[in-house]
Each structure stands twice: as structure tokens, then as C-alpha cells.
Design an enzyme around this catalytic site. Structure first.
Site, short mmCIF file in Angstrom:
data_model
loop_
_atom_site.label_atom_id
_atom_site.label_comp_id
_atom_site.label_asym_id
_atom_site.label_seq_id
_atom_site.Cartn_x
_atom_site.Cartn_y
_atom_site.Cartn_z
N ASP A 59 0.85 -1.19 0.00
CA ASP A 59 0.00 0.00 0.00
C ASP A 59 0.89 1.24 0.00
O ASP A 59 2.08 1.17 0.31
CB ASP A 59 -0.92 0.03 1.22
CG ASP A 59 -2.13 0.92 1.01
OD1 ASP A 59 -3.23 0.38 0.81
OD2 ASP A 59 -1.97 2.16 1.00
N ASP A 75 4.02 2.08 -4.42
CA ASP A 75 2.93 2.48 -5.33
C ASP A 75 2.75 1.35 -6.34
O ASP A 75 3.69 1.01 -7.07
CB ASP A 75 3.35 3.78 -6.03
CG ASP A 75 2.27 4.26 -6.99
OD1 ASP A 75 1.38 3.47 -7.33
OD2 ASP A 75 2.35 5.43 -7.40
N LYS A 140 -11.63 -4.80 -7.28
CA LYS A 140 -12.80 -3.90 -7.20
C LYS A 140 -12.76 -3.04 -8.45
O LYS A 140 -11.70 -2.58 -8.86
CB LYS A 140 -12.64 -3.02 -5.96
CG LYS A 140 -13.66 -1.90 -5.86
CD LYS A 140 -13.72 -1.33 -4.47
CE LYS A 140 -12.59 -0.36 -4.19
NZ LYS A 140 -12.58 0.12 -2.80
C1 SAM Z 1 -10.20 0.62 0.09
S1 SAM Z 1 -8.65 0.71 0.80
C2 SAM Z 1 -8.20 -0.92 0.92
C3 SAM Z 1 -8.81 -1.61 2.09
C4 SAM Z 1 -8.26 -2.98 2.30
N1 SAM Z 1 -8.69 -3.93 1.31
C5 SAM Z 1 -8.64 -3.52 3.65
O1 SAM Z 1 -9.30 -4.51 3.70
O2 SAM Z 1 -8.27 -2.93 4.65
C6 SAM Z 1 -7.78 1.32 -0.57
C7 SAM Z 1 -6.29 1.42 -0.36
O3 SAM Z 1 -5.70 1.57 -1.65
C8 SAM Z 1 -4.48 2.25 -1.44
N2 SAM Z 1 -3.93 2.75 -2.70
C9 SAM Z 1 -4.45 3.69 -3.49
N3 SAM Z 1 -3.64 3.92 -4.54
C10 SAM Z 1 -2.59 3.08 -4.41
C11 SAM Z 1 -1.42 2.85 -5.17
N4 SAM Z 1 -1.19 3.52 -6.28
N5 SAM Z 1 -0.57 1.94 -4.73
C12 SAM Z 1 -0.81 1.26 -3.57
N6 SAM Z 1 -1.89 1.43 -2.83
C13 SAM Z 1 -2.77 2.33 -3.23
C14 SAM Z 1 -4.88 3.33 -0.46
O4 SAM Z 1 -3.76 3.82 0.21
C15 SAM Z 1 -5.88 2.64 0.44
O5 SAM Z 1 -5.27 2.23 1.62
#
Ligand code: SAM
Length: 850
Positions: A59, A75, A140
Site C-alpha cells: 500500500d 505504489d 474492485k
Molecule cells: C479501500 S482501501 C483498501 C482496504 C483494504 N482492502 C482492507 O481490507 O483494509 C484502498 C487502499 O488503496 C491504497 N492505494 C491507493 N492507490 C494506491 C497505489 N497507487 N498503490 C498502492 N496502494 C494504493 C490506499 O492507500 C488505500 O489504503
């Protein structure tokens, strides 16, 4: 709920639910979670995968350690991220890649379909590189115009692809999950399949870009083509700020309001014959085409490009005649000779800007005046009691009924025919323009910046700054549109205005209040972003609009295939849920295919309510929890309805009877109900949604803001309903205030009484035998004069000086009868002084004259 059980977020249940259906966790040995923070999916993997499994979470933000899980901060769109993962896997391949990532914008998480789907593609890219044959990828996705393209790509790489959506969810939420199983693991993968540039590109453009004869392009286009949508993009009436609005290139070129168009539309399209000609024009460069695709994200440069392009095309079409600088000279022979200097492009643009500015301001002035006059007339009419409509909604209704139902009357149109209403708007605009133009000729002021001596450089600078001004105007229009949307959203949240916003659940009210407060705060946060005009946000909005566009279109399609063609015409107003689940892509998804959603749901709720009684309480809880977002909790007695609600309904009914329908949504629903476009049951059904009963406590911000956007059904609003409400508000505004009305009625009553008294006296005089006819006439005349004088006599207001103990006394002071006013001593002296001064002035004047 989730927190109580030690899960880091409610998302835990989503994965649990997916696994329950597709069973992919337990058999996996190496799993990678992309976008894993705060880590509830990792918790799920950790507890369900066999011992010795490798679980990796990635993440952008750090994840608090979880037993048996390795996490990285990276990322997922970068090569570095993939590198970290493969290093950790030490040459092995994964059986499972899950992705629940969502784009982060500042502190608040925004539903950004475009960015989301880009993340999906980036995750798929990683999955395609690290998954073993037969592996599973879970992601998703957000429903948007790119959704079908994504699904197509998934289907190229996996044998089994299932888009899944909560069974009990009737609301069209943008979020859904796709479980892709049985990875094909192709030897060679065309990189374009994972390149957002290609995957999310417009299909037609893609085909033409790749050039004819290119097999890959043809194959690609062919596969995409069946999914190609012909979107309905005529534009929508006021109130529908979420809708995608496109304008044809020809209309844009011919319009005299280019800035407004750029500010209020999403795209310029090239569909008609004329448009296609424009597309071939050499001035319609690739940049111009790209600019036309998304008007919501125009930078200053792009804006100027479009404005210049419009001008050039107008010139070529003969709409813009280049004026010439005409210089008159006298030659040697005394003949006058005329020199013409064609205007260069900058001058031409300057002139065009000036013309637009003049037209704009003249139009605005004219419009303002007309509005004021109309309002004044209306107020006057109301105050004269010339039929103040007590219920303008009804008037409107009658008119609408005429419009809708008069058979054989070709001029009458279906009020929900958006196409027609657009035409109508167009027509009206044209009429107005004629009038405006005529008036603008009189009103246009002399050009502000014409300066014969201005040098070329100054001109360019001035021109640029004017273009900048227009760009600002364009941005204002964009903001205006968004603001309107926000206001509408805020209104939608205003509980008091939710006359027909759905059926409340027992005890929901308090919660909702809380939610609303919370939401407003969130809204503010978000709106800051929107006002800041982040390009991604704008893009997201467009995509949202696109998707709703698709829904409408799908609605049209699916309805067409049903047996009731009349309903099909009105499909654009139907709840989009059926549309979404009607998508063939969902075939095979649990609980969606084969039977209609309604039947399925009915059956299911029956089953559930039967089982419910038999199950012990604990099981019940477990079911709810494990189903996560899927199950709408039922009322305790298993019934959909509760008698308590009837009271609320009665209250609501009473309020509607007292105040009428006060929101656009309610008015629209009422029309639809009345005109047979929907049923009571349908409205009740629409009142439910998956989040209506959610416990929102302790949920992370990103989750609540995600859900917030979708937790209510968006009721389609019609222009007519908005007009009816506006008209009613105008009528209310026009009504005299109660006190004034009472005073007037009192005055009228007194005048009538005085007249009756005078008539009685006159009768006595007339019956007096002792008087001559002349004396009788004189007596009556005298009485009439006296009555008139009395009527005209201003009732004297006694000024009472408050002094001593009377100061501050409330109520009538002792010994004062009739009308009075409490004043201080100085006020009384001043009044007397003023009266004396006036009298002296009159006397002096008389003396001088005479
Ligand atoms: C909906 S949350 C995920 C929740 C997770 N599935 C859980 O059960 O706790 C979305 C996550 O995607 C991450 N995210 C968004 N863009 C990202 C990227 N480019 N690389 C890695 N993580 C990313 C965000 O930091 C956020 O924590």
C-alpha cells in the site's frame, strides 16, 4: 461490528463474501494484496490461508503488522512495487492476487472511477506477471464508461470472469467486484491489453488511430465494437447536473455563446454529416479532437486552442466575415482611393471576443430586465388577486396532463421526453436570441478597446488577457455547474425536504441526522477539492455522468425488449438498478441471472424471513456479518413494514397536504406516479437501499465517503417539477403578508360599514316629507361629502412622550385613547419644529406671490 470483532475495516466482509461464493482463499499458498491498508483483507487471508503460506500486502501507506504477513509501502503502479513483490516470492508464482485499491485524494478518499480503473489495470498488470496458470485475480472496479473495456480485458486473460454485486443491494452503487479465475497465462501478451491508453480509449477513435488493415487493430476493434454504446447525449434539463452533456461540433461553431458552452458541456462530438466534415478539416488537429473529448478539464491553453479553432472554422463557413481595415486616401488626381488591409488572425479573434463580450453583457442586461418585469407583473397580478394560484403545482399538472394525454394533438409532447424538452429549450433560446440580438443592437456600447494607434505587441497582450478573462468565465461556468450539483446534493440530504425520499426505518431518524452532519462536513472537504478543480476530479465527474448516461441508454434498450412499449419510452426515468443487473455481463453472477431481480429478491426475502425465525440469535448475527454489505437487515418480526411507520407516513402525508410537495424529487415522483410511469410499489422499493440500515460508526473515512455517494437512490428530477415548484414559490412570494392583508380587510370592512350608515341616513332624509326636493338633494350631497372626508381623513396618531414612571411601561399609557405612539421628548419637539417650519415656508411663499 467489524471493529468489535477485531477487523480493521468492514471491507473484511466483502472479501469473506466473495470467498464464500468463489472459494479461492483456502486453496492459495501465495497471495498478494494490492492496496491493502489498513489491512482487513490481509487479516482475512492470514486467518484463512494454510500455514506456511506467503502473504504479501502493498500500500501507499504503512500497514500495522499482521501475523504471517509481509507488507511493503509502495505504489502499485510502479515497476519498483513489482520488483519488491517478486523479490519476496523468490522465484515462485502467486495463486492469488487481490486488489481493493482506491485512489487517495488528499485526506479524503474520493470515488474517482477513472483513477480507480487505472489502478485496476495496473494491478492486473502485476497479476499477469506474477500469477501462475489457473490463478485467481480479484479486483474492485467502478462502473463507468470504461467498465466494459475492463471486463473485456479480464476475459482475454481468465477463463472464468464474474462480476459480482451484493444480492440485497438494489442501489446502483458504483463499486462492484470482479473475480477472475483460471488464469490463462499467455505466452505472449500484447502490451496494449494492459495499457490504459488503449483499453480506455474510445473504440471508434482507436480503430481509426490504428489505421485500416492493421489486423491487431481490427481484432481489437471488432471485439470492442459489440459493446460500443451510442450514448444519448442531447443534454438535459436544469436540475440534472449529473448528466453528461455533449454538444455537436457544428452547434458549437455556430453558437454565439462558446464560453458558456465550454463551461456547461462535457464534450463536443462529431456525429452528424456536418460534424464529420469538420473532423476532416485540417484545422481540426489531434489536439483539438482531444480537447473536444473532455471539456471539463480544459487548461488555459486548450481553451484558447478551441476558441481559435472555432473562429477559424466560422470564417471558413462564412459565418465570420473578415473585416478589413479600410483606409481612404485621396490620390493625386483628387480621386478618393480605398486601401484594404485584411485583418490578421489576432485582430479577428480580438474582434470576435469583443463581439461575444458585447453580446453577452447585452443579453445579460436584457435577460435581467425581462425577468424583473415578468416578476413585477406577476407580483402585481397576485396582489390584485387576479387568480393567485393557490396550488400552482395543480395548474402545472393540468397543463402537463394536456400535454401528455391529448391524443392526436401533435404539438403536445410527452413531458418526460428529454429530447423534446431539449428542443423546446433550444427553440426558446433561439427566440430569445432573436429578441436579444435585436435589442443588443441598440444597447451595444462602443467597443471598449479600439485603439487605432495600439501597436501589434500591445494588441497581442490585450488579446491574451481577454482570452484569460474568458477562460476565467469558462471556469466560473464549470464551478457554477458543480455548485448547483452540490446544492442539489445538499438539498437531497435535507431531511425536512425529503417529502417522499423513501420510507424511513424505525429509529433511523437520529442516525440520519448524525450522518447528515457528518456528510456535510465531508461534502465541504470534497467541495474544496472540486472548487480547486483538480483535473482528476473533473474527469471523475464526467465519468460518473457517462455511466449514468449508459444506464439511461441501457434502460431504453432493456425496456424496448419488454412487451410494454409505452413504458419503454419512459425508461430513462427508471431506477438504474434493473439496468445494471440487466447487463449481459452479469450473466452467471450469483443471484442476478435467469430470474428478474425483483422475483429473485422477493423469493430470497421470503426464504430469509422463514429461516430467520428458526435460527438462533447468534447465527443470525453471524449471517448478517459474514454477508457484510450484502444483506439488508430485516425488521425484527421479519416483515418489511412496521405499523410504526404508518404513523410516520400519516405525519408525512399531513405535511404534504399542508405544504404541498416541496422538493423537486417529490414533485417528479408525484408526476410519474400520476401519469402511470411508476407504481407505488416501485417507489417503495426504491426507498430501500443497501446502506439504509448501515451502522456507520467506527468506519474509516475512505469507506464512509465511498458509501455516502451511493447510499441513497438518486431520484430523476424533471424540468416540469422544478418549474412547478419555482412557480409555487413565486406565488408564495407574491402573496401579501398576513398583517397587511388583515389591515386591508379591516379597512374595507370599515368603509362598507360607513357606506351602509350613510345610506341609512340618506334614506331618512329622502323620506322626510317636510323637506323640499332641493333640500333633500343638498342633505344627501352633504352626507356623501362627509363620508368621503371621513374616509380620506388620516387617522391621527397621538404622540405620547414617555416620561417619568411611564418610561419603559408596556401597554397603553393611562389617559390616552385612540392611536398613539410613544416617543421621547426630542422627537416630539422636532416634529413640531418641522411642522412649523413648513407652515412658515408656505406663508412666506404666499406673501411673496401675493
Ligand atoms: C479501500 S482501501 C483498501 C482496504 C483494504 N482492502 C482492507 O481490507 O483494509 C484502498 C487502499 O488503496 C491504497 N492505494 C491507493 N492507490 C494506491 C497505489 N497507487 N498503490 C498502492 N496502494 C494504493 C490506499 O492507500 C488505500 O489504503
Amino acid at each position: 461490528m467489524a471493529k468489535d470483532r477485531g477487523y480493521r475495516s468492514r471491507a473484511y466482509f466483502k472479501l469473506a463474501e466473495l470467498n464464500k461464493r468463489f472459494n479461492f482463499i483456502e486453496k492459495s499458498r501465495i497471495a498478494v494484496d494490492l492496496g491493502a491498508a489498513p489491512g482487513s483483507w490481509l487479516q482475512n487471508l492470514s486467518s484463512s490461508m494454510p500455514h506456511g503460506s506467503l502473504i504479501i500486502g502493498v500500500d501507499l501507506v504503512p500497514i500495522v503488522p499482521i501475523p504471517r504477513v509481509t507488507t511493503f509501502v509502495a505504489d502499485l503502479t510502479t515497476q519498483h512495487c513489482k520488483q519488491l513483490i517478486t523479490n519476496e516470492m523468490k522465484g515462485n508464482l502467486a495463486d492469488l492476487v487481490v486488489h481493493d485499491g482506491a485512489p487517495n485524494v488528499g485526506a479524503a478518499w474520493l470515488q474517482d472511477a477513472f483513477a480507480q480503473n487505472e489502478l485496476v489495470l495496473a494491478s492486473l498488470k502485476i497479476a499477469a506477471e506474477i500469477l501462475e496458470k489457473g490463478g485467481t485475480f480479484v479486483t474492485k472496479v467502478f462502473r463507468s464508461k470504461d467498465y466494459n473495456n475492463l471486463m473485456w480485458v479480464f476475459n482475454q486473460l481468465f477463463k472464468n470472469v464474474n462480476a459480482t454485486k451484493p444480492n440485497s443491494s438494489r442501489l446502483v452503487s458504483a463499486e462492484l467486484f470482479v473475480v477472475c479465475q483460471d488464469f490463462i497465462a499467455p505466452q505472449k501478451l500484447d502490451p496494449r491489453f494492459l495499457d490504459p491508453k488503449y483499453v480506455f480509449k474510445d473504440i471508434a477513435a482507436l480503430a481509426s488511430d490504428s489505421g485500416k488493415g492493421s489486423a491487431a487493430a481490427n481484432a481489437h476493434a471488432n471485439v470492442f465494437m459489440p459493446e460500443k454504446k451510442t450514448r444519448k447525449r442531447e443534454g438535459y434539463e436544469e436540475g440534472n447536473y449529473l448528466q453528461f452533456k455533449a454538444i455537436s461540433a457544428t452547434d458549437f461553431i455556430e453558437s454565439t455563446e462558446p464560453v458558456t458552452i465550454l463551461g456547461t458541456h462535457n464534450a463536443i462530438t462529431f456525429k452528424s454529416k456536418e460534424d464529420k466534415k469538420l473532423l476532416k478539416n485540417e484545422d481540426t488537429t489531434d489536439d483539438i479532437k482531444a480537447n473536444c473529448e473532455d471539456l471539463k478539464v480544459l487548461g488555459k491553453k486548450e481553451f484558447k486552442q478551441l476558441m481559435k479553432w472555432r473562429l477559424i472554422i466560422r470564417e471558413e463557413m462564412g459565418l465570420e466575415v473578415r473585416k478589413k481595415d479600410i483606409k481612404e486616401d485621396v490620390d493625386d488626381a483628387g480621386q478618393s482611393k480605398v486601401e484594404e488591409h485584411p485583418m490578421n488572425q489576432d485582430e479577428q479573434i480580438a474582434e470576435e471576443i469583443e463581439r461575444i463580450e458585447n453580446e453577452d453583457s447585452a443579453r445579460a442586461r436584457k435577460e435581467r430586465r425581462r425577468r424583473n418585469e415578468k416578476r413585477a407583473r406577476e407580483v402585481q397580478r397576485m396582489q390584485l388577486k387576479m387568480g393567485a394560484p393557490l396550488d400552482i403545482g395543480l395548474e402545472q399538472d393540468e397543463q402537463l396532463q394536456d400535454d401528455v394525454y391529448l391524443p392526436g394533438n401533435k404539438s403536445k409532447q410527452d413531458m418526460f421526453d428529454l429530447k423534446h424538452s431539449q428542443k423546446h429549450i433550444k427553440g426558446r433560446n433561439l427566440d430569445e436570441m432573436d429578441e436579444d440580438d435585436a435589442s443588443s443592437e441598440e444597447e451595444i456600447e462602443a467597443p471598449k478597446f479600439e485603439d487605432a494607434y495600439e501597436d501589434e505587441e500591445d494588441k497581442v497582450v490585450r488579446l491574451e488577457s481577454q482570452m484569460d478573462g474568458m477562460y476565467e468565465k469558462y471556469q466560473e461556468k464549470l464551478q457554477d455547474r458543480d455548485r448547483k450539483h452540490q446544492v442539489k446534493e445538499a438539498r437531497r440530504k435535507d431531511k425536512n425536504r425529503e417529502a417522499w425520499g423513501g420510507i424511513p426505518r424505525r429509529g433511523d431518524d437520529d442516525d440520519e441526522d448524525d450522518d447528515d452532519e457528518e456528510n456535510e462536513e465531508e461534502e465541504e472537504e470534497e467541495s474544496e477539492g472540486e472548487h480547486g478543480y483538480d483535473a482528476k476530479e473533473k474527469r471523475s465527474m464526467q465519468l460518473d455522468q457517462d455511466s449514468s448516461d449508459e444506464e439511461e441508454e441501457n434502460a431504453g434498450k432493456s425496456k424496448k425488449s419488454t412487451k410494454k412499449p409505452k413504458k419503454a419510452d419512459n425508461a430513462q426515468d427508471e431506477a438504474a438498478a434493473s439496468v445494471w443487473f440487466g447487463n449481459p455481463l452479469f450473466n452467471g453472477a450469483d443471484g442476478i441471472d435467469e430470474e428478474s431481480e425483483e422475483e429473485e429478491d422477493d423469493k430470497q426475502s421470503e426464504d430469509e424471513s422463514m429461516e430467520e425465525d428458526e435460527k438462533p440469535q447468534q447465527d443470525k448475527e453471524e449471517d448478517e456479518e459474514s454477508d457484510g454489505f450484502e444483506v439488508v437487515p430485516q425488521e425484527d418480526d421479519g416483515q418489511m413494514w412496521d405499523v410504526d411507520d404508518e404513523d410516520q407516513d400519516a405525519v408525512r402525508q399531513k405535511r404534504i397536504e399542508d405544504t404541498g410537495l416541496i422538493t423537486e424529487e417529490a414533485m417528479s415522483m408525484a408526476y410519474r406516479l400520476k401519469n402511470g410511469m411508476t407504481t407505488k410499489q416501485q417507489l417503495i422499493d426504491d426507498g430501500f437501499n443497501k446502506n439504509a440500515t448501515n451502522d456507520r460508526e467506527n468506519l474509516p473515512d475512505w469507506f464512509t465517503s465511498d458509501e455516502r455517494k451511493n447510499y441513497k437512490v438518486h431520484v430523476p428530477i424533471t424540468k416540469e417539477a422544478v418549474d412547478a415548484l419555482k412557480a409555487r414559490q413565486r406565488a408564495i412570494d407574491a402573496r401579501p403578508i398576513k398583517k397587511l392583508a388583515e389591515a386591508k380587510a379591516k379597512k374595507k370592512y370599515k368603509a362598507t360599514k360607513a357606506a351602509e350608515k350613510a345610506a341609512a341616513k340618506a334614506e331618512t332624509v329622502m323620506e322626510n316629507q317636510e323637506l323640499t326636493e332641493k333640500e333633500k338633494a343638498m342633505g344627501v350631497q352633504k352626507m356623501i361629502n362627509k363620508t368621503k372626508a371621513n374616509a380620506n381623513k388620516k387617522r391621527e396618531v397621538k404622540l405620547v412622550v414617555a416620561k417619568g414612571a411611564a418610561k419603559g411601561v408596556k401597554g397603553r399609557p393611562k389617559g390616552v385613547s385612540g392611536r398613539y405612539r410613544m416617543v421621547d421628548r426630542r422627537f416630539k419637539t422636532d416634529i413640531r419644529g418641522m411642522r412649523n417650519a413648513k407652515r412658515r415656508a408656505v406663508n412666506n411663499k404666499k406673501r411673496r406671490n401675493g
